[in-house]
Write a protein that holds these residues in place. Structure first.
Motif, mmCIF file in Angstrom:
data_model
loop_
_atom_site.group_PDB
_atom_site.id
_atom_site.type_symbol
_atom_site.label_atom_id
_atom_site.label_comp_id
_atom_site.label_asym_id
_atom_site.label_seq_id
_atom_site.Cartn_x
_atom_site.Cartn_y
_atom_site.Cartn_z
ATOM 1 N N TRP A 146 12.017 7.837 -19.977
ATOM 2 C CA TRP A 146 11.436 7.773 -18.645
ATOM 3 C C TRP A 146 12.488 7.883 -17.552
ATOM 4 O O TRP A 146 12.327 8.638 -16.584
ATOM 5 C CB TRP A 146 10.638 6.487 -18.479
ATOM 6 N N LEU A 147 13.595 7.137 -17.675
ATOM 7 C CA LEU A 147 14.616 7.163 -16.634
ATOM 8 C C LEU A 147 15.244 8.546 -16.505
ATOM 9 O O LEU A 147 15.607 8.970 -15.404
ATOM 10 C CB LEU A 147 15.696 6.119 -16.927
ATOM 11 N N THR A 148 15.353 9.267 -17.619
ATOM 12 C CA THR A 148 15.901 10.625 -17.571
ATOM 13 C C THR A 148 14.988 11.538 -16.768
ATOM 14 O O THR A 148 15.452 12.356 -15.961
ATOM 15 C CB THR A 148 16.082 11.181 -18.991
ATOM 16 N N VAL A 149 13.694 11.394 -16.970
ATOM 17 C CA VAL A 149 12.737 12.214 -16.228
ATOM 18 C C VAL A 149 12.655 11.751 -14.771
ATOM 19 O O VAL A 149 12.678 12.562 -13.846
ATOM 20 C CB VAL A 149 11.344 12.142 -16.891
ATOM 21 N N PHE A 150 12.586 10.425 -14.573
ATOM 22 C CA PHE A 150 12.456 9.873 -13.219
ATOM 23 C C PHE A 150 13.636 10.273 -12.352
ATOM 24 O O PHE A 150 13.471 10.615 -11.172
ATOM 25 C CB PHE A 150 12.354 8.345 -13.304
ATOM 26 N N ASN A 151 14.828 10.241 -12.909
ATOM 27 C CA ASN A 151 16.030 10.591 -12.146
ATOM 28 C C ASN A 151 16.487 12.028 -12.408
ATOM 29 O O ASN A 151 17.603 12.399 -12.074
ATOM 30 C CB ASN A 151 17.160 9.613 -12.467
ATOM 31 N N GLY A 152 15.599 12.827 -13.003
ATOM 32 C CA GLY A 152 15.869 14.244 -13.223
ATOM 33 C C GLY A 152 14.940 15.092 -12.374
ATOM 34 O O GLY A 152 15.149 15.239 -11.165
ATOM 35 N N PRO A 153 13.877 15.637 -12.962
ATOM 36 C CA PRO A 153 12.986 16.517 -12.193
ATOM 37 C C PRO A 153 12.197 15.813 -11.094
ATOM 38 O O PRO A 153 11.660 16.471 -10.212
ATOM 39 C CB PRO A 153 12.032 17.071 -13.273
ATOM 40 N N TYR A 154 12.114 14.467 -11.126
ATOM 41 C CA TYR A 154 11.425 13.741 -10.063
ATOM 42 C C TYR A 154 12.388 13.270 -8.964
ATOM 43 O O TYR A 154 11.976 12.579 -8.034
ATOM 44 C CB TYR A 154 10.703 12.511 -10.609
ATOM 45 N N ARG A 155 13.641 13.636 -9.068
ATOM 46 C CA ARG A 155 14.659 13.175 -8.123
ATOM 47 C C ARG A 155 15.272 14.361 -7.379
ATOM 48 O O ARG A 155 15.829 15.271 -7.993
ATOM 49 C CB ARG A 155 15.757 12.426 -8.871
ATOM 50 N N CYS A 156 15.149 14.379 -6.063
ATOM 51 C CA CYS A 156 15.800 15.426 -5.268
ATOM 52 C C CYS A 156 17.311 15.245 -5.343
ATOM 53 O O CYS A 156 17.804 14.124 -5.187
ATOM 54 C CB CYS A 156 15.332 15.345 -3.822
ATOM 55 N N PRO A 157 18.083 16.311 -5.568
ATOM 56 C CA PRO A 157 19.549 16.172 -5.631
ATOM 57 C C PRO A 157 20.172 15.627 -4.351
ATOM 58 O O PRO A 157 21.271 15.079 -4.388
ATOM 59 C CB PRO A 157 20.021 17.608 -5.904
ATOM 60 N N HIS A 158 19.492 15.762 -3.223
ATOM 61 C CA HIS A 158 19.987 15.185 -1.972
ATOM 62 C C HIS A 158 19.774 13.670 -1.929
ATOM 63 O O HIS A 158 20.378 12.995 -1.110
ATOM 64 C CB HIS A 158 19.277 15.818 -0.773
ATOM 65 N N ASP A 159 18.898 13.179 -2.761
ATOM 66 C CA ASP A 159 18.518 11.761 -2.755
ATOM 67 C C ASP A 159 19.405 11.012 -3.744
ATOM 68 O O ASP A 159 19.284 11.191 -4.957
ATOM 69 C CB ASP A 159 17.047 11.623 -3.145
ATOM 70 N N ARG A 160 20.296 10.156 -3.222
ATOM 71 C CA ARG A 160 21.263 9.458 -4.066
ATOM 72 C C ARG A 160 20.712 8.180 -4.683
ATOM 73 O O ARG A 160 21.375 7.533 -5.487
ATOM 74 C CB ARG A 160 22.529 9.133 -3.263
ATOM 75 N N ARG A 161 19.490 7.804 -4.323
ATOM 76 C CA ARG A 161 18.902 6.595 -4.891
ATOM 77 C C ARG A 161 18.510 6.848 -6.352
ATOM 78 O O ARG A 161 18.306 7.982 -6.763
ATOM 79 C CB ARG A 161 17.657 6.189 -4.100
ATOM 80 N N THR A 162 18.384 5.788 -7.115
ATOM 81 C CA THR A 162 17.951 5.930 -8.500
ATOM 82 C C THR A 162 16.766 5.031 -8.826
ATOM 83 O O THR A 162 16.271 5.059 -9.944
ATOM 84 C CB THR A 162 19.102 5.582 -9.475
ATOM 85 N N GLU A 163 16.324 4.253 -7.854
ATOM 86 C CA GLU A 163 15.267 3.283 -8.130
ATOM 87 C C GLU A 163 13.978 3.584 -7.362
ATOM 88 O O GLU A 163 13.000 2.850 -7.479
ATOM 89 C CB GLU A 163 15.740 1.859 -7.789
ATOM 90 N N ARG A 164 13.932 4.650 -6.578
ATOM 91 C CA ARG A 164 12.739 4.989 -5.807
ATOM 92 C C ARG A 164 12.360 6.457 -6.022
ATOM 93 O O ARG A 164 13.192 7.271 -6.396
ATOM 94 C CB ARG A 164 12.977 4.730 -4.310
ATOM 95 N N TRP A 165 11.110 6.747 -5.767
ATOM 96 C CA TRP A 165 10.628 8.121 -5.901
ATOM 97 C C TRP A 165 11.221 9.001 -4.801
ATOM 98 O O TRP A 165 11.379 8.564 -3.663
ATOM 99 C CB TRP A 165 9.104 8.155 -5.795
ATOM 100 N N SER A 166 11.487 10.250 -5.145
ATOM 101 C CA SER A 166 11.897 11.226 -4.133
ATOM 102 C C SER A 166 10.690 11.970 -3.570
ATOM 103 O O SER A 166 10.656 12.319 -2.394
ATOM 104 C CB SER A 166 12.869 12.243 -4.725
#
Length: 236
Positions: free
Chosen positions: A114-134
């Motif tokens: 889950w964390l790989t997906v959440f911080n992969g395709p669900y994470r904008c590369p401009h967004d440095r957060r890892t605990e919130r949705w992009s």
């Protein structure tokens, strides 16, 4: 006359020679040139990295649009839901429903990926957060008729202008949900949860037809000018 000349020649050969290298002045000149080049190139490299992140972000948004079409095709034309309404309707929110499209297998609560997906395709590369949705799902596609004051777009075929109706946007750094309550922006004059400067002078969106773009937020929503591409009824 030959002997003194030979002595001078031998003395010339035996004389210690200065080791080759930079003088202090030469070294300072080289350092100054390098510093100048770095000063010229760094802004250009920064812009190139930013452009690359924007391209990746738009590719990910486009993928979310494709996943939405796949979901509708599998679920009898139904649009996915976010955390806003998924649980009362006994379906998985979009992030979990799309999980199998990314990994090839359905999400389970013990899934280590889950964390790989959440911080992969669900994470904008401009967004440095890892605990919130992009990315924010537009709740117009899951609202009831009462919430939208008479109309619903919970099925893909109901969306009138798919090329201009925003499907996903980008959340503010302070937002923690997986959706944007876009109907509140007009009904209650609520501040949009969308980050207007995620890509410098624009924000990323994907439309229902699947194409993605980075645009100035006022071109997507401006209450004073009656611009609203989040509302399928007014999207033009």
């Amino acid at each position: 006359a030959l002997a003194p000349a030979m002595r001078r020649y031998r003395m010339f050969l035996l004389r210690p020679r200065r080791a080759a290298g930079f003088t202090l002045v030469e070294l300072l000149v080289v350092i100054a040139v390098i510093a100048l080049l770095i000063g010229i190139l760094l802004p250009t490299l920064g812009k190139a990295r930013g452009a690359a992140r924007t391209v990746k972000c738009l590719c990910q948004l486009r993928t979310l649009g494709q996943f939405t079409a796949m979901y509708a095709d599998t679920n009898r034309d139904s649009m996915p839901r976010s955390q806003h309404s998924a649980f009362p309707n006994q379906v998985a929110p979009w992030g979990y429903a799309f999980f199998e499209y990314v990994t090839g297998s359905a999400y389970t609560q013990s899934d280590a990926g889950w964390l790989t997906v959440f911080n992969g395709p669900y994470r904008c590369p401009h967004d440095r957060r890892t605990e919130r949705w992009s990315y924010a799902y537009n709740v117009y596609y899951e609202l009831t008729a009462d919430e939208t004051q008479g109309r619903t777009w919970t099925r893909l075929s109901q969306v009138p202008v798919t090329t201009a109706s925003v499907l996903f946007g980008e959340l503010l750094p302070t937002a923690s949900a997986d959706h944007a309550m876009a109907h509140f922006w007009t009904q209650f004059n609520a501040p949009p949860e969308i980050d207007p400067k995620r890509h410098g002078d624009g924000t990323g969106v994907v439309y229902v037809d699947g194409h993605a773009a980075s645009k100035p937020f006022p071109s997507l929503f401006d209450h004073s000018l009656h611009v609203d591409q989040y509302n399928p009824a007014t999207a033009r």
